[in-house]
Motif scaffolding. Structure first.
Motif: not given
Length: 176
Positions: A29-51, A4-10
């Motif tokens: 497991y966790i299954c994550h489906v995200v619907e948004s613009c490309s920049s938000t999805i890119h931000l989320l994938i960057q966050d997952l990479a850092s995790l 939620r915090g990540l999406f608010e920042n986005a």
């Protein structure tokens, strides 16, 4: 809370496009489906990479990006949902071993489409919307064996590999 915090920042930093989708929390497991613009999805994938780069003590392990699609005409989920499944869902013995990775991904996407339709049908009935997804429709959840198979599939990239491929410029041969 992390998402939620990540999406608010986005929303503040990027296009302001809302995020919808599903965060399905299962015991293994966790299954994550995200619907948004490309920049938000890119931000989320960057966050997952850092995790994932946090090593063996990271909150999430064996993260895989199955599908990233662009120019989707309509959203599957009207809002952002977090659902939990109380027990693992299993599939018949050996059924994932005979599947190709493409068939396993298609099966996951089919189940997610059915789950999205089911969640949309709950929008009209506020009493059932508060119940856990697993207790209502367990056959809509992705079996743990399929998730394990996809985590080990070479075709499914980690967030870090996905970003490396996504951000690398294409290098066509000059004489082609």
């Amino acid at each position: 809370g992390h998402h939620r915090g990540l999406f608010e920042n986005a929303l503040e930093d990027h296009s302001g496009e809302q995020v919808s989708g599903l965060l399905l929390l299962c015991p293994s497991y966790i299954c994550h489906v995200v619907e948004s613009c490309s920049s938000t999805i890119h931000l989320l994938i960057q966050d997952l990479a850092s995790l994932q780069n946090q090593g063996p003590n990271a909150l999430l392990q064996e993260i895989k990006v199955l599908v990233v699609a662009h120019n989707i005409p309509t959203r599957l989920f009207p809002d952002w949902y977090v659902a939990t499944a109380r027990s693992p869902v299993t599939c018949p013995q050996g059924s994932t071993q005979s599947e190709s990775t493409t068939e396993a991904v298609e099966g996951c996407l089919t189940l997610l489409l059915k789950l999205a339709a089911y969640i949309q049908s709950l929008e009209d009935d506020s009493e059932d919307a508060e119940e856990g997804v697993h207790t209502l429709e367990p056959e809509l959840l992705i079996p743990a064996e399929t998730i394990n198979y996809l985590c080990n599939a070479e075709e499914c990239t980690s967030p870090e590999d996905f970003l490396r491929i996504y951000l690398s410029p294409s290098q066509p041969a000059l004489d082609s």
